[in-house]
Design a protein around this motif. Structure first.
Motif, PDB file in Angstrom:
ATOM      1  N   VAL A  81       0.873  -1.162   0.008  1.00  0.00           N
ATOM      2  CA  VAL A  81      -0.097   0.263   0.132  1.00  0.00           C
ATOM      3  C   VAL A  81       0.800   1.150   0.008  1.00  0.00           C
ATOM      4  CG1 VAL A  81      -1.808   1.281   0.994  1.00  0.00           C
ATOM      5  CG2 VAL A  81      -1.894  -1.223   1.206  1.00  0.00           C
ATOM      6  N   LEU A  82       0.386   2.167  -0.922  1.00  0.00           N
ATOM      7  CA  LEU A  82       1.199   3.441  -0.887  1.00  0.00           C
ATOM      8  C   LEU A  82       0.444   4.521  -0.281  1.00  0.00           C
ATOM      9  CD1 LEU A  82       3.857   4.902  -2.016  1.00  0.00           C
ATOM     10  CD2 LEU A  82       2.499   5.441  -4.124  1.00  0.00           C
ATOM     11  N   THR A  83       0.966   5.172   0.611  1.00  0.00           N
ATOM     12  CA  THR A  83       0.259   6.275   1.164  1.00  0.00           C
ATOM     13  C   THR A  83       1.248   7.405   1.287  1.00  0.00           C
ATOM     14  OG1 THR A  83       0.987   5.458   3.389  1.00  0.00           O
ATOM     15  CG2 THR A  83      -1.268   4.750   2.616  1.00  0.00           C
ATOM     16  N   LEU A  84       0.660   8.597   1.576  1.00  0.00           N
ATOM     17  CA  LEU A  84       1.362   9.879   1.859  1.00  0.00           C
ATOM     18  C   LEU A  84       1.317  10.346   3.149  1.00  0.00           C
ATOM     19  CD1 LEU A  84       2.750  12.331   0.468  1.00  0.00           C
ATOM     20  CD2 LEU A  84       0.750  13.404   0.109  1.00  0.00           C
ATOM     21  N   ASP A  85       2.364  10.022   3.919  1.00  0.00           N
ATOM     22  CA  ASP A  85       2.377  10.273   5.386  1.00  0.00           C
ATOM     23  C   ASP A  85       2.841  11.762   5.859  1.00  0.00           C
ATOM     24  OD1 ASP A  85       1.568   7.575   5.556  1.00  0.00           O
ATOM     25  OD2 ASP A  85       3.491   7.067   6.482  1.00  0.00           O
ATOM     26  N   GLU A  86       1.952  12.374   6.511  1.00  0.00           N
ATOM     27  CA  GLU A  86       2.205  13.894   6.784  1.00  0.00           C
ATOM     28  C   GLU A  86       3.503  13.916   7.895  1.00  0.00           C
ATOM     29  OE1 GLU A  86      -0.398  17.553   8.832  1.00  0.00           O
ATOM     30  OE2 GLU A  86      -1.182  15.461   8.603  1.00  0.00           O
ATOM     31  N   GLY A  87       4.272  14.858   7.188  1.00  0.00           N
ATOM     32  CA  GLY A  87       5.558  15.279   8.178  1.00  0.00           C
ATOM     33  C   GLY A  87       6.320  13.991   8.400  1.00  0.00           C
ATOM     34  N   LYS A  88       6.461  13.108   7.732  1.00  0.00           N
ATOM     35  CA  LYS A  88       7.171  11.844   7.941  1.00  0.00           C
ATOM     36  C   LYS A  88       8.716  12.143   7.748  1.00  0.00           C
ATOM     37  CE  LYS A  88       5.955   8.020   8.172  1.00  0.00           C
ATOM     38  NZ  LYS A  88       5.373   7.416   9.337  1.00  0.00           N
ATOM     39  N   TRP A  89       9.151  12.931   7.037  1.00  0.00           N
ATOM     40  CA  TRP A  89      10.707  13.132   6.857  1.00  0.00           C
ATOM     41  C   TRP A  89      10.898  14.602   6.883  1.00  0.00           C
ATOM     42  CZ3 TRP A  89      15.451  12.327   7.814  1.00  0.00           C
ATOM     43  CH2 TRP A  89      16.444  12.994   7.184  1.00  0.00           C
ATOM     44  N   ASN A  90      11.486  15.176   7.868  1.00  0.00           N
ATOM     45  CA  ASN A  90      11.936  16.506   8.226  1.00  0.00           C
ATOM     46  C   ASN A  90      11.018  17.489   7.828  1.00  0.00           C
ATOM     47  OD1 ASN A  90      14.773  15.942   8.835  1.00  0.00           O
ATOM     48  ND2 ASN A  90      15.450  16.605   6.842  1.00  0.00           N
ATOM     49  N   GLY A  91       9.750  17.164   8.520  1.00  0.00           N
ATOM     50  CA  GLY A  91       8.507  17.805   8.491  1.00  0.00           C
ATOM     51  C   GLY A  91       7.782  17.675   6.958  1.00  0.00           C
ATOM     52  N   ARG A  92       8.281  16.994   5.980  1.00  0.00           N
ATOM     53  CA  ARG A  92       7.719  17.133   4.636  1.00  0.00           C
ATOM     54  C   ARG A  92       7.085  15.935   4.499  1.00  0.00           C
ATOM     55  NH1 ARG A  92      10.887  19.824   0.742  1.00  0.00           N
ATOM     56  NH2 ARG A  92      12.751  20.761   1.558  1.00  0.00           N
ATOM     57  N   ASP A  93       5.736  15.858   3.970  1.00  0.00           N
ATOM     58  CA  ASP A  93       4.915  14.863   3.565  1.00  0.00           C
ATOM     59  C   ASP A  93       5.557  13.929   2.603  1.00  0.00           C
ATOM     60  OD1 ASP A  93       3.110  16.283   5.068  1.00  0.00           O
ATOM     61  OD2 ASP A  93       1.702  16.855   3.442  1.00  0.00           O
TER      62      ASP A  93
END
Length: 532
Positions: free
Chosen positions: A141-153
């Motif tokens: 499953v591909l999702t866009l996780d909020e703030g996952k890396w250095n505050g970036r989605d």
């Protein structure tokens, strides 16, 4: 789908016949009796529109039903344009003669054809996406996780059940959501301006003509193609790579996604890392060396787990109980197995831990194992980068989506990727080892909104899905805005020309050319989306 395709072809032929009706007098040819009569030509137009409406009854009913639920769309305007044009044609055939002007049958039939054509594209896309999503028993499953890396989605690929895919894929798309806001205004404008151009100017007999012209001009020909046509083209591309987009909700938030996590399996799927040889040192048995190495590799979650598991079974060794597992920034692992300290890592890590290596050792990529500070074994590896990695990374970077290396294989570092495979490692983020473990943790929480379902290993399905979602979102919104502008201008022009009885300027052929003019950029835009 076959029935809908056949009906679309039949409506196209009706539209072609209606166009012939307009072209013959435009090039100064005359019809042979009994077709030379004006009333006969009007009845033919009415018959063509009526036949087209019968063939398109399902999509017209969907447009009316959408309006009854308070969701007026371009299909609603197309349905009203067909109804008023048919009514105008019948009235014109019975009682009126607008200086030889025919009804707007050609424009309406073109709209019905493209509405059927767009609906066909969308149904094909949904069929392909659902079939692909159900192809694998255990998909990613591909999702866009909020703030996952250095505050970036950040886009994250993880193994799990695609819950919500079915409901997401049935939701209104971005174009429909824009139309829900704009089309009610267009509908109201068509009615009010038609009343002003007819009753307001003392010409009540022109009401049906005004309504037919206004609604035909408002129903953009590209309204049904803005999202459905590129969706079908992208779905066909994604089927080949093993991915399926999960409807508009996942695409809508793609504007914020500018990073994507890349793990060991994305760069080197199973089968692309091979064992070149084993060398055991000292008095250690090969079973013990393989068992200790495979245990630390497995416990660390490295992408080499399957390779060493297969080696373990081939050598008749077993996994062991490891305690106090540590991961080092220098490219290695350490743990205690039955009171012995086991180190597993690269040559640089062994030098860092002061483990003496054989002189003249020239192994580019290998896994070293040391027990109690003494070298116990070397496992030479051969990494082969799939051909799809380079175009996948290029496509991501063109869309300004930066890769984040969340690798657990201590050999996969930017220097190795650049020197060995000439990857643009300087454009990739490489977090510290503990952060990489957090980013690639299989038990971490993820967004509830699915972007895509991936049914194959490697970077290609993930990259195709990310790029396709971003391009589809932009094209749907831009195309919907473009069609709304064309519709608004069409309504205003129709009002002005009907109010001054400009039959020649508002001829069926001129109106069709106007609508085709606004269709052209949408057609080219939807053809651009899957070209990446």
């Amino acid at each position: 789908l076959k029935g809908m395709r056949l009906r679309a072809v039949l409506v196209f032929l009706l539209a072609a016949a209606a166009l012939v009706q307009l072209i013959v007098p435009a090039i100064n040819y005359v019809w042979l009796p009994p077709l030379d009569g004006y009333q006969t030509q009007v009845w033919i137009s009415a018959g063509l529109v009526g036949a087209g409406m019968l063939l398109s009854l399902d999509v017209l009913a969907a447009g009316v039903a959408r309006a009854l639920r308070g969701r007026v769309g371009m299909d609603t305007l197309t349905a009203l344009a067909a109804v008023f044009t048919l009514a105008d044609a019948i009235t014109l055939a019975l009682t009126q003669n607008r200086e030889g002007q025919l009804p707007y049958a050609a424009a309406v039939l073109a709209g019905l054809f493209l509405l059927l054509h767009g609906t066909y594209h969308k149904k094909c896309a949904l069929r392909l996406s659902c079939r692909t999503a159900s192809a694998a028993a255990e998909p990613y499953v591909l999702t866009l996780d909020e703030g996952k890396w250095n505050g970036r989605d950040t886009y994250c690929k993880w193994s799990g059940a695609p819950e919500g895919f079915g409901s997401q894929i049935q939701m209104d798309d971005g174009a429909q959501r824009i139309y829900r806001a704009v089309c009610p205004v267009l509908l109201l404008a068509c009615v009010l301006l038609s009343l002003l151009a007819s009753y307001g100017l003392g010409k009540p007999g022109h009401l049906l003509w005004c309504l037919s012209a206004s609604f035909t001009a408002s129903a953009a020909l590209g309204g049904a193609l803005v999202y459905s046509r590129p969706l079908h083209k992208v779905a066909r591309r994604l089927v080949q790579s093993g991915a399926a987009l999960a409807g508009w909700p996942g695409m809508a938030q793609s504007k914020k996604g500018d990073r994507v996590l890349i793990t060991d399996g994305d760069l080197f799927p199973p089968g692309y890392v091979e064992l070149n040889g084993i060398k055991v040192f000292g008095d250690w048995s090969i079973e013990k060396v393989v068992g200790c190495t495979a245990t630390l590799i497995r416990d660390s979650g490295s992408g080499l787990t399957k390779l060493f598991h297969d080696l373990l079974r081939a050598q008749g060794a077993i996994f062991r109980r490891a305690e106090d597992l540590n991961c080092y920034e220098g490219g290695g692992l350490s743990a205690h197995i039955r009171g012995e300290q086991v180190l597993v890592g690269s040559a640089a890590f062994m030098n860092l831990m002061e483990v003496k290596l054989p002189q003249g050792l020239h192994v580019k990529n290998a896994v070293f194992c040391a027990i109690d500070g003494e070298l116990a074994g070397i496992f030479a590896l051969n990494y082969t980068l799939p051909d799809t990695v380079f175009p996948s990374l290029d496509a991501l970077m063109r869309e300004k989506v930066g890769p984040v290396l969340a690798t657990r294989d201590f050999n996969l570092i930017p220097a190795m990727l650049h020197q060995r495979f000439k990857l643009a490692a300087d454009k990739m983020d490489f977090p510290p080892v503990e952060r990489r473990r957090e980013l690639s943790d299989p038990d971490q929480p993820h967004s509830a909104v699915i972007t895509a379902v991936l049914c194959r290993e490697g970077l290609l399905p993930c990259a195709d899905a990310v790029v396709g979602a971003k391009r589809l979102r932009w094209a749907a919104r831009f195309g919907a805005g473009l069609t709304c502008v064309g519709s608004a201008l069409g309504v205003l022009l129709a009002y002005y020309l009907t109010s001054v009885d400009a039959y020649g300027s508002l001829s069926p052929l001129n109106l069709l050319i106007f609508l085709l003019f606004w269709l052209a950029p949408v057609w080219f835009l939807t053809s651009w989306v899957p070209r990446y």
